[in-house]
Design a protein around this motif. Structure first.
Motif, PDB file in Angstrom:
ATOM      1  N   ARG A  44       0.877  -1.321   0.077  1.00 14.36           N
ATOM      2  CA  ARG A  44      -0.097  -0.018  -0.046  1.00 14.36           C
ATOM      3  C   ARG A  44       0.579   1.213  -0.052  1.00 14.36           C
ATOM      4  O   ARG A  44       0.392   2.205  -0.750  1.00 14.36           O
ATOM      5  CB  ARG A  44      -0.866  -0.149   1.231  1.00 14.36           C
ATOM      6  CG  ARG A  44      -1.968  -1.385   0.813  1.00 14.36           C
ATOM      7  CD  ARG A  44      -3.151  -1.342   2.015  1.00 14.36           C
ATOM      8  NE  ARG A  44      -4.280  -2.155   1.560  1.00 14.36           N
ATOM      9  CZ  ARG A  44      -5.303  -2.112   2.054  1.00 14.36           C
ATOM     10  NH1 ARG A  44      -5.786  -1.274   2.768  1.00 14.36           N
ATOM     11  NH2 ARG A  44      -6.145  -2.840   1.801  1.00 14.36           N
ATOM     12  N   ARG A  50      -9.234  -2.541 -10.479  1.00 11.69           N
ATOM     13  CA  ARG A  50     -10.209  -2.963  -9.405  1.00 11.69           C
ATOM     14  C   ARG A  50      -9.333  -3.095  -8.060  1.00 11.69           C
ATOM     15  O   ARG A  50      -9.952  -2.758  -6.970  1.00 11.69           O
ATOM     16  CB  ARG A  50     -10.757  -3.991  -9.749  1.00 11.69           C
ATOM     17  CG  ARG A  50     -11.705  -4.533  -8.936  1.00 11.69           C
ATOM     18  CD  ARG A  50     -12.607  -5.723  -9.579  1.00 11.69           C
ATOM     19  NE  ARG A  50     -13.736  -6.132  -8.644  1.00 11.69           N
ATOM     20  CZ  ARG A  50     -14.459  -6.776  -8.791  1.00 11.69           C
ATOM     21  NH1 ARG A  50     -15.023  -6.752 -10.002  1.00 11.69           N
ATOM     22  NH2 ARG A  50     -15.379  -6.958  -7.929  1.00 11.69           N
ATOM     23  N   TRP A  63      -8.080   0.110  -6.589  1.00 10.09           N
ATOM     24  CA  TRP A  63      -9.209   1.055  -6.203  1.00 10.09           C
ATOM     25  C   TRP A  63      -9.853   0.535  -4.986  1.00 10.09           C
ATOM     26  O   TRP A  63      -9.951   1.291  -4.029  1.00 10.09           O
ATOM     27  CB  TRP A  63     -10.317   0.946  -7.089  1.00 10.09           C
ATOM     28  CG  TRP A  63     -11.475   2.017  -6.765  1.00 10.09           C
ATOM     29  CD1 TRP A  63     -11.661   3.239  -7.201  1.00 10.09           C
ATOM     30  CD2 TRP A  63     -12.554   1.450  -6.438  1.00 10.09           C
ATOM     31  NE1 TRP A  63     -12.694   3.607  -6.647  1.00 10.09           N
ATOM     32  CE2 TRP A  63     -13.521   2.756  -5.862  1.00 10.09           C
ATOM     33  CE3 TRP A  63     -13.076   0.179  -5.896  1.00 10.09           C
ATOM     34  CZ2 TRP A  63     -14.777   2.505  -5.512  1.00 10.09           C
ATOM     35  CZ3 TRP A  63     -14.332   0.238  -5.095  1.00 10.09           C
ATOM     36  CH2 TRP A  63     -15.127   1.562  -4.908  1.00 10.09           C
ATOM     37  N   ALA A  64      -9.798  -0.988  -4.572  1.00  6.17           N
ATOM     38  CA  ALA A  64     -10.392  -1.503  -3.449  1.00  6.17           C
ATOM     39  C   ALA A  64      -9.388  -1.184  -2.545  1.00  6.17           C
ATOM     40  O   ALA A  64      -9.720  -0.930  -1.228  1.00  6.17           O
ATOM     41  CB  ALA A  64     -10.535  -3.100  -3.508  1.00  6.17           C
ATOM     42  N   VAL A 120      -7.224   1.392  -1.959  1.00  3.98           N
ATOM     43  CA  VAL A 120      -7.639   3.095  -1.808  1.00  3.98           C
ATOM     44  C   VAL A 120      -8.842   2.867  -1.128  1.00  3.98           C
ATOM     45  O   VAL A 120      -8.714   3.888   0.057  1.00  3.98           O
ATOM     46  CB  VAL A 120      -7.613   3.658  -2.918  1.00  3.98           C
ATOM     47  CG1 VAL A 120      -8.179   5.101  -2.856  1.00  3.98           C
ATOM     48  CG2 VAL A 120      -6.229   3.796  -3.738  1.00  3.98           C
ATOM     49  N   GLU A 121     -10.033   2.607  -1.327  1.00  2.68           N
ATOM     50  CA  GLU A 121     -11.004   2.574  -0.697  1.00  2.68           C
ATOM     51  C   GLU A 121     -11.121   2.099   0.739  1.00  2.68           C
ATOM     52  O   GLU A 121     -11.591   2.661   1.796  1.00  2.68           O
ATOM     53  CB  GLU A 121     -12.259   1.883  -1.276  1.00  2.68           C
ATOM     54  CG  GLU A 121     -12.974   2.482  -2.595  1.00  2.68           C
ATOM     55  CD  GLU A 121     -13.519   3.907  -2.214  1.00  2.68           C
ATOM     56  OE1 GLU A 121     -14.506   3.744  -1.299  1.00  2.68           O
ATOM     57  OE2 GLU A 121     -13.162   5.032  -2.709  1.00  2.68           O
ATOM     58  N   ASP A 122     -10.406   1.165   0.962  1.00  2.00           N
ATOM     59  CA  ASP A 122     -10.007   0.314   2.287  1.00  2.00           C
ATOM     60  C   ASP A 122      -9.402   1.518   3.151  1.00  2.00           C
ATOM     61  O   ASP A 122      -9.567   1.551   4.232  1.00  2.00           O
ATOM     62  CB  ASP A 122      -9.298  -0.804   2.106  1.00  2.00           C
ATOM     63  CG  ASP A 122      -9.282  -1.692   3.578  1.00  2.00           C
ATOM     64  OD1 ASP A 122     -10.448  -1.869   4.189  1.00  2.00           O
ATOM     65  OD2 ASP A 122      -8.038  -1.827   3.880  1.00  2.00           O
ATOM     66  N   ASN A 129      -9.060   4.641   2.736  1.00  2.00           N
ATOM     67  CA  ASN A 129      -9.934   5.753   3.126  1.00  2.00           C
ATOM     68  C   ASN A 129     -10.775   5.767   4.129  1.00  2.00           C
ATOM     69  O   ASN A 129     -11.137   6.459   4.808  1.00  2.00           O
ATOM     70  CB  ASN A 129     -10.614   6.263   1.754  1.00  2.00           C
ATOM     71  CG  ASN A 129      -9.502   7.155   0.927  1.00  2.00           C
ATOM     72  OD1 ASN A 129      -8.454   7.410   1.149  1.00  2.00           O
ATOM     73  ND2 ASN A 129     -10.094   7.333  -0.539  1.00  2.00           N
ATOM     74  N   GLN A 130     -11.533   4.425   4.131  1.00  2.45           N
ATOM     75  CA  GLN A 130     -12.650   4.203   4.929  1.00  2.45           C
ATOM     76  C   GLN A 130     -11.921   3.772   6.405  1.00  2.45           C
ATOM     77  O   GLN A 130     -12.753   4.247   7.429  1.00  2.45           O
ATOM     78  CB  GLN A 130     -13.483   3.037   4.479  1.00  2.45           C
ATOM     79  CG  GLN A 130     -14.343   3.351   3.128  1.00  2.45           C
ATOM     80  CD  GLN A 130     -15.067   2.257   2.611  1.00  2.45           C
ATOM     81  OE1 GLN A 130     -15.076   1.089   3.239  1.00  2.45           O
ATOM     82  NE2 GLN A 130     -15.548   2.591   1.430  1.00  2.45           N
ATOM     83  N   PRO A 153      -8.997  10.324   5.022  1.00  3.51           N
ATOM     84  CA  PRO A 153      -8.811   9.785   3.728  1.00  3.51           C
ATOM     85  C   PRO A 153      -7.352   9.800   3.467  1.00  3.51           C
ATOM     86  O   PRO A 153      -6.666  10.813   3.772  1.00  3.51           O
ATOM     87  CB  PRO A 153      -9.878  10.572   2.885  1.00  3.51           C
ATOM     88  CG  PRO A 153     -10.985  10.897   3.671  1.00  3.51           C
ATOM     89  CD  PRO A 153     -10.384  11.129   5.047  1.00  3.51           C
ATOM     90  N   GLU A 204      -7.568  11.187  -2.549  1.00  6.24           N
ATOM     91  CA  GLU A 204      -8.658  12.005  -3.094  1.00  6.24           C
ATOM     92  C   GLU A 204      -8.835  11.643  -4.763  1.00  6.24           C
ATOM     93  O   GLU A 204      -7.553  11.940  -5.590  1.00  6.24           O
ATOM     94  CB  GLU A 204      -8.634  13.606  -2.977  1.00  6.24           C
ATOM     95  CG  GLU A 204      -9.645  14.200  -3.305  1.00  6.24           C
ATOM     96  CD  GLU A 204      -9.521  15.602  -3.165  1.00  6.24           C
ATOM     97  OE1 GLU A 204      -9.619  16.645  -3.895  1.00  6.24           O
ATOM     98  OE2 GLU A 204      -9.476  16.028  -1.866  1.00  6.24           O
ATOM     99  N   LYS A 252     -12.987  12.264 -10.641  1.00  7.19           N
ATOM    100  CA  LYS A 252     -13.728  11.675 -11.644  1.00  7.19           C
ATOM    101  C   LYS A 252     -13.356  12.361 -13.015  1.00  7.19           C
ATOM    102  O   LYS A 252     -12.771  13.532 -12.999  1.00  7.19           O
ATOM    103  CB  LYS A 252     -15.369  11.701 -11.589  1.00  7.19           C
ATOM    104  CG  LYS A 252     -15.791  10.767 -10.372  1.00  7.19           C
ATOM    105  CD  LYS A 252     -17.293  10.746 -10.242  1.00  7.19           C
ATOM    106  CE  LYS A 252     -17.653  10.410  -8.968  1.00  7.19           C
ATOM    107  NZ  LYS A 252     -18.408   9.064  -8.915  1.00  7.19           N
TER     108      LYS A 252
END
Length: 115
Positions: free
Chosen positions: A25, A50, A53-54, A56-58, A60-61, A66, A69, A72
């Motif tokens: 990471r 994918r 992205w997963a 980064v989401e983990d 951030n959450q 976060p 950033e 889009k």
């Protein structure tokens, strides 16, 4: 025949017993900062978008704040950048690993000589 001996270590941070942050990471954050893009960072690491992205989401959450950033796409396309928290976590993790590696280097010959 002489055996090849190595002293190696890897450091991870767990939250509630589940891996949260480690070398992979940290590398992803470094590549996002370098490329300004999650897709380019994933590609450079040989990782699917994918999966990146997963990750980064983990982060951030489950992090206090976060780390990344995401922007889009639009006329100029999307992008990604590290937040101040993400930059601090990456920098601190890198410094910590440098210190760990320095300590290992100081003791490597002694411990490997006993094995």
């Amino acid at each position: 025949m002489e055996s090849k001996k190595e002293l190696r270590t890897r450091c991870w941070i767990d939250i509630d017993g589940k891996k949260f942050f480690g070398p992979g990471r940290a590398q992803l954050l470094l590549m996002i900062e370098k490329n300004g893009s999650l897709s380019k960072a994933a590609k450079e690491m040989g990782m699917s978008y994918r999966k990146a992205w997963a990750m980064v989401e983990d982060m951030n959450q489950r992090g206090q704040k976060p780390y990344v950033e995401l922007h889009k796409g639009g006329t100029k396309g999307g992008g990604a950048e590290l937040t101040e928290t993400g930059k601090k976590v990456l920098s601190t993790f890198q410094k910590m690993n440098d210190n760990i590696n320095e300590t290992l280097e100081q003791h490597k010959d002694e411990i490997l000589g006993l094995i």
